[in-house]
Design a protein around this motif. Structure first.
Motif, PDB file in Angstrom:
ATOM      1  N   ALA A  98       0.875  -1.175   0.000  1.00 53.12           N
ATOM      2  CA  ALA A  98       0.000   0.000   0.000  1.00 53.12           C
ATOM      3  C   ALA A  98       0.907   1.217   0.000  1.00 53.12           C
ATOM      4  O   ALA A  98       1.938   1.217   0.668  1.00 53.12           O
ATOM      5  CB  ALA A  98      -0.893   0.007   1.236  1.00 53.12           C
ATOM      6  N   ILE A  99       0.546   2.245  -0.747  1.00 56.74           N
ATOM      7  CA  ILE A  99       1.460   3.384  -0.881  1.00 56.74           C
ATOM      8  C   ILE A  99       0.728   4.695  -0.679  1.00 56.74           C
ATOM      9  O   ILE A  99      -0.452   4.838  -1.015  1.00 56.74           O
ATOM     10  CB  ILE A  99       2.175   3.363  -2.251  1.00 56.74           C
ATOM     11  CG1 ILE A  99       3.339   4.356  -2.263  1.00 56.74           C
ATOM     12  CG2 ILE A  99       1.194   3.609  -3.390  1.00 56.74           C
ATOM     13  CD1 ILE A  99       4.335   4.139  -3.377  1.00 56.74           C
ATOM     14  N   VAL A 100       1.454   5.669  -0.108  1.00 59.83           N
ATOM     15  CA  VAL A 100       0.905   7.004   0.087  1.00 59.83           C
ATOM     16  C   VAL A 100       2.032   8.019  -0.069  1.00 59.83           C
ATOM     17  O   VAL A 100       3.180   7.755   0.306  1.00 59.83           O
ATOM     18  CB  VAL A 100       0.231   7.126   1.468  1.00 59.83           C
ATOM     19  CG1 VAL A 100       1.231   6.932   2.588  1.00 59.83           C
ATOM     20  CG2 VAL A 100      -0.481   8.453   1.622  1.00 59.83           C
ATOM     21  N   GLN A 101       1.694   9.170  -0.636  1.00 54.11           N
ATOM     22  CA  GLN A 101       2.651  10.267  -0.765  1.00 54.11           C
ATOM     23  C   GLN A 101       2.379  11.280   0.345  1.00 54.11           C
ATOM     24  O   GLN A 101       1.228  11.702   0.544  1.00 54.11           O
ATOM     25  CB  GLN A 101       2.520  10.938  -2.127  1.00 54.11           C
ATOM     26  CG  GLN A 101       3.510  12.071  -2.352  1.00 54.11           C
ATOM     27  CD  GLN A 101       3.290  12.787  -3.676  1.00 54.11           C
ATOM     28  OE1 GLN A 101       2.242  12.647  -4.303  1.00 54.11           O
ATOM     29  NE2 GLN A 101       4.271  13.553  -4.111  1.00 54.11           N
ATOM     30  N   LYS A 102       3.425  11.672   1.067  1.00 54.70           N
ATOM     31  CA  LYS A 102       3.257  12.645   2.153  1.00 54.70           C
ATOM     32  C   LYS A 102       4.565  13.414   2.330  1.00 54.70           C
ATOM     33  O   LYS A 102       5.629  12.813   2.412  1.00 54.70           O
ATOM     34  CB  LYS A 102       2.886  11.932   3.456  1.00 54.70           C
ATOM     35  CG  LYS A 102       2.600  12.856   4.635  1.00 54.70           C
ATOM     36  CD  LYS A 102       2.175  12.056   5.856  1.00 54.70           C
ATOM     37  CE  LYS A 102       1.730  12.962   6.999  1.00 54.70           C
ATOM     38  NZ  LYS A 102       2.882  13.661   7.587  1.00 54.70           N
ATOM     39  N   ASP A 103       4.456  14.736   2.360  1.00 49.90           N
ATOM     40  CA  ASP A 103       5.615  15.602   2.586  1.00 49.90           C
ATOM     41  C   ASP A 103       6.770  15.285   1.632  1.00 49.90           C
ATOM     42  O   ASP A 103       7.935  15.155   2.042  1.00 49.90           O
ATOM     43  CB  ASP A 103       6.089  15.480   4.038  1.00 49.90           C
ATOM     44  CG  ASP A 103       5.014  15.873   5.037  1.00 49.90           C
ATOM     45  OD1 ASP A 103       4.182  16.722   4.690  1.00 49.90           O
ATOM     46  OD2 ASP A 103       5.008  15.316   6.154  1.00 49.90           O
ATOM     47  N   LYS A 104       6.431  15.131   0.359  1.00 51.16           N
ATOM     48  CA  LYS A 104       7.405  14.893  -0.714  1.00 51.16           C
ATOM     49  C   LYS A 104       8.133  13.548  -0.590  1.00 51.16           C
ATOM     50  O   LYS A 104       9.172  13.329  -1.217  1.00 51.16           O
ATOM     51  CB  LYS A 104       8.421  16.042  -0.787  1.00 51.16           C
ATOM     52  CG  LYS A 104       7.791  17.385  -1.122  1.00 51.16           C
ATOM     53  CD  LYS A 104       8.847  18.471  -1.245  1.00 51.16           C
ATOM     54  CE  LYS A 104       8.206  19.818  -1.586  1.00 51.16           C
ATOM     55  NZ  LYS A 104       9.213  20.905  -1.708  1.00 51.16           N
ATOM     56  N   LYS A 105       7.596  12.675   0.236  1.00 48.14           N
ATOM     57  CA  LYS A 105       8.136  11.329   0.373  1.00 48.14           C
ATOM     58  C   LYS A 105       7.051  10.320  -0.016  1.00 48.14           C
ATOM     59  O   LYS A 105       5.854  10.618   0.036  1.00 48.14           O
ATOM     60  CB  LYS A 105       8.586  11.060   1.814  1.00 48.14           C
ATOM     61  CG  LYS A 105       9.714  11.940   2.310  1.00 48.14           C
ATOM     62  CD  LYS A 105      11.050  11.495   1.743  1.00 48.14           C
ATOM     63  CE  LYS A 105      12.202  12.267   2.391  1.00 48.14           C
ATOM     64  NZ  LYS A 105      13.522  11.853   1.831  1.00 48.14           N
ATOM     65  N   ASP A 130      12.202   8.677  -2.213  1.00 51.42           N
ATOM     66  CA  ASP A 130      11.989  10.031  -2.727  1.00 51.42           C
ATOM     67  C   ASP A 130      11.189  10.038  -4.024  1.00 51.42           C
ATOM     68  O   ASP A 130      10.725  11.090  -4.456  1.00 51.42           O
ATOM     69  CB  ASP A 130      13.342  10.708  -2.977  1.00 51.42           C
ATOM     70  CG  ASP A 130      14.119  10.938  -1.692  1.00 51.42           C
ATOM     71  OD1 ASP A 130      13.486  11.256  -0.662  1.00 51.42           O
ATOM     72  OD2 ASP A 130      15.357  10.774  -1.714  1.00 51.42           O
ATOM     73  N   LYS A 131      11.053   8.877  -4.657  1.00 51.33           N
ATOM     74  CA  LYS A 131      10.341   8.763  -5.924  1.00 51.33           C
ATOM     75  C   LYS A 131       9.396   7.563  -5.860  1.00 51.33           C
ATOM     76  O   LYS A 131       9.667   6.600  -5.135  1.00 51.33           O
ATOM     77  CB  LYS A 131      11.335   8.571  -7.079  1.00 51.33           C
ATOM     78  CG  LYS A 131      12.287   9.745  -7.287  1.00 51.33           C
ATOM     79  CD  LYS A 131      13.212   9.499  -8.477  1.00 51.33           C
ATOM     80  CE  LYS A 131      14.177   8.346  -8.216  1.00 51.33           C
ATOM     81  NZ  LYS A 131      15.134   8.171  -9.342  1.00 51.33           N
ATOM     82  N   PRO A 132       8.315   7.585  -6.631  1.00 50.16           N
ATOM     83  CA  PRO A 132       7.365   6.463  -6.584  1.00 50.16           C
ATOM     84  C   PRO A 132       7.954   5.147  -7.071  1.00 50.16           C
ATOM     85  O   PRO A 132       7.461   4.084  -6.690  1.00 50.16           O
ATOM     86  CB  PRO A 132       6.207   6.925  -7.476  1.00 50.16           C
ATOM     87  CG  PRO A 132       6.744   8.045  -8.291  1.00 50.16           C
ATOM     88  CD  PRO A 132       7.825   8.680  -7.488  1.00 50.16           C
ATOM     89  N   GLU A 133       9.014   5.216  -7.886  1.00 47.65           N
ATOM     90  CA  GLU A 133       9.658   3.995  -8.365  1.00 47.65           C
ATOM     91  C   GLU A 133      10.800   3.544  -7.449  1.00 47.65           C
ATOM     92  O   GLU A 133      11.517   2.587  -7.755  1.00 47.65           O
ATOM     93  CB  GLU A 133      10.191   4.180  -9.786  1.00 47.65           C
ATOM     94  CG  GLU A 133      11.281   5.209  -9.947  1.00 47.65           C
ATOM     95  CD  GLU A 133      10.777   6.596 -10.256  1.00 47.65           C
ATOM     96  OE1 GLU A 133      11.486   7.331 -10.981  1.00 47.65           O
ATOM     97  OE2 GLU A 133       9.681   6.975  -9.787  1.00 47.65           O
TER      98      GLU A 133
END
Length: 326
Positions: A98-105, A130-133
């Motif tokens: 499961a993934i989430v983006q928060k505070d540029k992370k 630092d990147k989704p990949e």
């Protein structure tokens, strides 16, 4: 003859029907090759992402791949965005990201080791990049949840962001589901007003694979039922007024079609509320396969009736039309 030549020249100047008709791209199902299950879908930077389980024997499940697309039809594979070499406490059964983006992370939550008791090492972990990949690295150096609370096996994690900005971890196997309030840096939890950390929100017939989203002010809580190796694995849902319920089961909305595939379940949802477009991303087993791990990732459209109920989903071989992630 003069009139015939004029007519032919006129026809030649007109665009042909074939030239003027654009071919509509379809995703096709499965959307990418390989044995992949439990897909978590997300949109980052106008691009679709899918983070699935590598569907193999537990001891071979030592890494996670990701896939990205601009339009839901053409997918790029990102190999080994996380593996057990980066997570010292994990050694097998790396499951259901499961993934989430928060505070540029980017925070990737995952299950590992398929623990069967509180005496074993494993559970739900968190990795960060630092990147989704990726590449992702272990965020804590230990599991975030490593024990059975309220009877829930610590697997099948999902992170839900509520309208007030609070993030919750929703998870659980073995027919129990918990919700817990994550702290700001995802290193632990905040207690609820009654002092509890883990609240049980298990609906009727729940087995595993929870997912939650909001639509028109209501909380849609979805989960998988049945056995994951069998043909009758499926997805059901409930609707509540809060992320804590109470949730009363409404019914199944995703299941096998014996003419197309079996074992359709463990899903996530892609939402474009502005365009009122919803897609369900799930795994299923091809009719030719009997191995429980031979599962593929598919996408089909999800629709609602005028009362906000989810309509039964038709699983297809065609998939969905090309759609930009904007």
């Amino acid at each position: 003859m003069k009139h015939l030549i004029s007519s032919l020249l006129l026809l030649a100047a007109l665009p042909s029907f074939a030239q003027s008709t654009k071919t509509i791209k379809q995703s096709g199902n499965p959307v990418f090759s390989g044995w992949y299950a439990d897909p978590e879908a997300a949109i980052f930077n106008h691009k679709y992402w899918v983070y699935p389980t590598y569907s193999a024997k537990y001891k071979e499940q030592v890494f996670l791949d990701a896939f990205s697309s601009d339009d839901l039809t053409s997918w790029k594979k990102h190999d080994h965005i996380l593996d057990t070499a980066a997570v010292k406490w994990a050694n097998k059964a790396m499951w259901a990201p499961a993934i989430v983006q928060k505070d540029k992370k980017y925070y990737l939550f995952f299950g590992a080791n398929d623990i069967q008791s509180d005496q074993e090492i494993g559970g739900i972990g968190v990795a960060v990049a630092d990147k989704p990949e990726g590449p992702f690295k272990d965020h804590l150096g230990k599991p975030l949840v490593d024990k059975f609370y309220n009877g829930a096996q610590p697997i099948d994690q999902f992170v839900f962001k509520d309208k007030d900005g609070q993030y919750y971890l929703i998870y659980g196997g073995w027919q129990h589901c918990n919700i817990a309030k994550l702290n700001k840096d995802f290193t632990g939890f905040l207690p609820f007003d009654d002092g509890k950390i883990f609240k049980e929100i298990t609906p009727e017939h729940y087995v595993e694979g929870p997912y939650m989203f909001m639509r028109n002010g209501k909380y849609y809580f979805m989960w998988s039922e049945g056995g994951w190796t069998g043909p009758d694995y499926s997805v059901a849902y409930a609707i509540g007024d809060t992320p804590f319920g109470p949730f009363k089961r409404i019914g199944k909305i995703l299941k096998q079609d014996p003419k197309i595939a079996t074992g359709a379940g463990h899903h996530s949802v892609i939402m474009n509320e502005k365009k009122n477009q919803y897609y369900i991303v799930y795994h299923r087993r091809p009719l030719t396969e009997t191995d429980g791990n031979h599962r593929v990732t598919c996408i089909d459209e999800m629709k609602f009736d005028q009362d906000g109920n989810i309509l039964p989903i038709k699983i297809t071989n065609e998939g969905v039309k090309a759609q930009k992630a904007k």
